[in-house]
Write an enzyme that holds these catalytic residues in place. Structure first.
Site, PDB file in Angstrom:
ATOM      1  N   CYS A   2       0.837  -1.198   0.000  1.00 45.15           N
ATOM      2  CA  CYS A   2       0.000   0.000   0.000  1.00 45.15           C
ATOM      3  C   CYS A   2       0.872   1.249   0.000  1.00 45.15           C
ATOM      4  O   CYS A   2       2.100   1.177   0.010  1.00 45.15           O
ATOM      5  CB  CYS A   2      -0.897   0.037   1.238  1.00 45.15           C
ATOM      6  N   ASP A 100      -3.222 -10.065   6.795  1.00 43.49           N
ATOM      7  CA  ASP A 100      -1.964 -10.128   7.539  1.00 43.49           C
ATOM      8  C   ASP A 100      -1.807  -8.904   8.432  1.00 43.49           C
ATOM      9  O   ASP A 100      -1.229  -8.974   9.517  1.00 43.49           O
ATOM     10  CB  ASP A 100      -0.778 -10.244   6.581  1.00 43.49           C
ATOM     11  N   ILE A 288      15.099  -9.644 -18.344  1.00 43.90           N
ATOM     12  CA  ILE A 288      15.445  -8.509 -19.212  1.00 43.90           C
ATOM     13  C   ILE A 288      16.599  -8.914 -20.115  1.00 43.90           C
ATOM     14  O   ILE A 288      17.568  -9.553 -19.683  1.00 43.90           O
ATOM     15  CB  ILE A 288      15.866  -7.287 -18.369  1.00 43.90           C
ATOM     16  N   SER A 363      12.264 -11.489  -5.964  1.00 46.64           N
ATOM     17  CA  SER A 363      13.569 -11.072  -6.476  1.00 46.64           C
ATOM     18  C   SER A 363      14.670 -11.684  -5.614  1.00 46.64           C
ATOM     19  O   SER A 363      14.463 -11.974  -4.432  1.00 46.64           O
ATOM     20  CB  SER A 363      13.683  -9.548  -6.464  1.00 46.64           C
ATOM     21  N   GLY A 364      15.836 -11.864  -6.210  1.00 44.10           N
ATOM     22  CA  GLY A 364      17.002 -12.346  -5.476  1.00 44.10           C
ATOM     23  C   GLY A 364      17.831 -11.227  -4.875  1.00 44.10           C
ATOM     24  O   GLY A 364      18.947 -11.484  -4.397  1.00 44.10           O
TER      25      GLY A 364
END
EC number: 6.3.5.4
Length: 613
Positions: A2, A100, A288, A363-364
């Protein structure tokens, strides 16, 4: 995920102030396009925009406790909410949703401020306790979610998830601080706790504030200290594997489709592999590529791994012309200046994910920072270990030929010539009056090793609160939220950070092992050997080509431009004094010029593009 905003006021709120919060909230719509929520009391107002990820129907905010006298708005996700909910239910708490965020309210009721230690997730929240007449602001341990503050000196503290929103209530004209100018041109970001604008604060990561209408000067208080965590270090590989597997399971859980940004390297590959194991046939990968497929293009590796894992795969190609043309658009999304050229990759993959219907993107990011993936950080560890042990450091032969000596004192950033040059060159650009008022060693004063800690903590903590937090995490937040996408980072899971740090506190010296040893060993049975052996690249673009094109297009703006109007660049220097600087420095200068035009002077993107393209 949010966007949140609000105010706490000494005097009862006026209609003007209520309207101001509504406008702040409106400017966060990209962070939460699904719904909005408002709560207003006599002395406090909370507002939010919601991106629906968990409990789509029942999780609308603000959320309240059973009595309705505690209310919360939150930006982020609490990954252990199911576990927390069960514990709190056994203690008599009644829940109105499966959100949550609602677990935070009941955890606060049960544990008070100690509830923060029980939250496994990323968050920035505002909680109003009407019984105590107190506002609690809090931010997650690593600093994944931002929270900016402004005390106006007239009995108000305003807050928001983004600078663009908060500046609507700040005095005009907005001023880029001289400190921020120097720090940005040195580091390519403004490291916390410094702020980019005069009058702007940021709640530090792993801190909270308790504010009352008659006490708005309260200072942030820490709630997390990694020096006090401990973990048996006899089997670090098994511990790490177990935590990572659970982190990917928790972060792969959502009530909407989930994707992963897959570069083909170790970090994103392990996140994809572990998550796909828990959610077979559900995960989708985005990667990408670059026009002409240069050596840094890892699309082939990513596509092969996606096929082996049985997950969907989408590739997006970037070309230099598009990157240059879209530079003002990127600056508009980046409401704090960050000179990392990888921004284009983050921005593009998040856009592709959203357009394909995946509002959650794993993501890593964090693997290099937490598992010694950068050579220069490992070098800092071994160099400083030797110095602290009393062993002198020898200069390389080419430096000895030039008569240059290595400083024989512990250091982290100061050994890097590009940073030293950034500090020197930024000062050369400044008018004499501003330059003279700037502290001589500003960039190192706030970015030096704290050697009261063990060295591994001193290095990790400094890296985390500068590069990781102010560059990587800020960039991840802005680039994903620009497209209403929630980015999740399993390699920065708070339990993982706590327990691996605890093992290091109790004797694990994994920085002496081969590259990313702990990650590689933990995932040896999950990923193919060629992936584990691959050198780091990530989303690595054709850097010089992109920078050169952007500098060529937009450098003329610096001449008598916005930075001159801010009083931070000498007018004569802006016209004729830029030839001595190298390309990376000029890129930072151009980026900052464009950022000031867009975010301080409010130049529209359409006008910007038309006039200067």
């Amino acid at each position: 995920m949010c966007g949140i905003s609000g105010v706490i006021s000494l005097a009862p709120l006026t209609e003007v102030e209520i309207s101001s919060v509504r406008e702040m909230n409106r400017l966060l719509e990209h962070r939460g396009p699904d719904s909005e929520g408002i709560f207003s009391a006599e002395h406090a107002m909370l507002a939010m925009r919601r991106l629906s990820i968990v409990d789509l129907a029942g999780g609308k905010q603000p959320l309240f406790n059973e009595a309705g006298d505690i209310v919360i708005i939150c930006n982020g996700e609490i990954y252990n909410h199911n576990e927390l909910r069960e514990v709190l239910r056994t203690r008599g708490h009644q829940f109105s949703s499966l959100s949550d965020v609602e677990t935070i309210i009941h955890a606060y009721e049960e544990y008070g401020i100690e509830c923060l230690a029980k939250l496994r997730g990323m968050f920035a929240f505002a909680l109003w306790d009407a019984k105590k007449n107190v506002l609690l602001l809090a931010r997650d341990r690593m600093g994944e979610k931002p929270l900016y503050l402004h005390r106006d000196g007239a009995g108000h503290l305003w807050f928001s998830s983004e600078i663009r929103s908060l500046t609507t209530v700040m005095p005009k004209p907005l001023r880029l601080s001289p400190e921020a100018f120097n720090l940005f041109l040195t580091f390519q970001y403004v490291p916390e706790p410094a702020s980019v604008l005069q009058g702007l604060e940021q709640l530090p990561a792993a801190h909270y504030m308790l504010l009352k209408p008659d006490d708005l000067e309260a200072l942030p208080q820490p709630y997390w200290d990694t020096s006090n965590v401990h973990e048996d270090s006899r089997d670090p590989v098994a511990v790490t594997e177990d935590i990572l597997d659970n982190a990917c399971r928790l972060m792969g859980t959502a009530d909407v489709p989930v994707a992963v940004a897959l570069s083909g390297g170790i970090d994103s590959s392990l996140v994809a592999a572990l998550t796909a194991r828990h959610f077979p046939g559900q995960l989708h990968a985005f990667t990408i590529g670059y026009k002409g497929r240069p050596d840094t293009d890892e699309r082939g590796f990513a596509a092969t791994l996606a096929k082996e894992l049985g997950i969907g795969f989408t590739e997006v190609e970037l070309d230099t012309g598009t990157v240059i043309d879209s530079f003002p658009e990127l600056m508009s999304a980046m409401d704090t200046p960050i000179g990392d050229i990888a921004a284009f990759g983050y921005y593009t993959v998040a856009k592709a994910s959203r357009e394909a219907g995946y509002p959650v993107l794993l993501s890593g990011l964090g693997g290099d920072e937490f598992f010694w993936g950068y050579g220069w950080v490992r070098d800092a560890m071994t160099r400083n270990e030797a110095l602290l042990a009393g062993t002198p450091i020898k200069s390389p032969w080419w430096k000895r030929l030039n008569g240059k000596k290595v400083a024989q004192k512990p250091d982290f950033f100061g050994v890097h010539a590009d940073l030293r040059n950034g500090d020197i060159w930024s000062r050369k650009l400044m008018p004499a009056g501003e330059r003279d008022r700037l502290p001589e060693h500003l960039w190192l004063d706030g970015a030096s090793l704290d050697l009261s800690q063990p060295l591994h903590l001193a290095v990790s903590n400094l890296l985390n609160r500068t590069w990781l937090r102010s560059n990587c995490l800020a960039l991840m937040d802005r680039m994903t939220m620009a497209h209403s996408v929630e980015g999740r980072l399993p390699l920065l899971d708070s339990e993982l950070v706590d327990r691996v740090t605890g093992m290091r506190n109790d004797g694990l010296t994994d920085w002496h092992k081969p590259h990313k040893w702990l990650l590689v060993e933990a995932l040896r049975d999950v990923l193919p050997a060629d992936v584990l052996a691959r050198k780091k690249q990530g989303f690595t673009p054709p850097v010089r080509e992109w920078m050169s094109g952007i500098v060529k297009r937009f450098l003329p703006l610096v001449s008598d431009g916005a930075l001159v109007r801010q009083g931070l660049v000498d007018a004569n220097r802006s016209r004729t004094g830029l030839g001595e600087f190298d390309l990376p420095f000029l890129y930072k200068l151009v980026l900052l010029e464009c950022w000031v035009r867009i975010h301080i002077e409010k130049q529209p993107i359409a006008e910007f593009t038309r006039e200067y393209a």
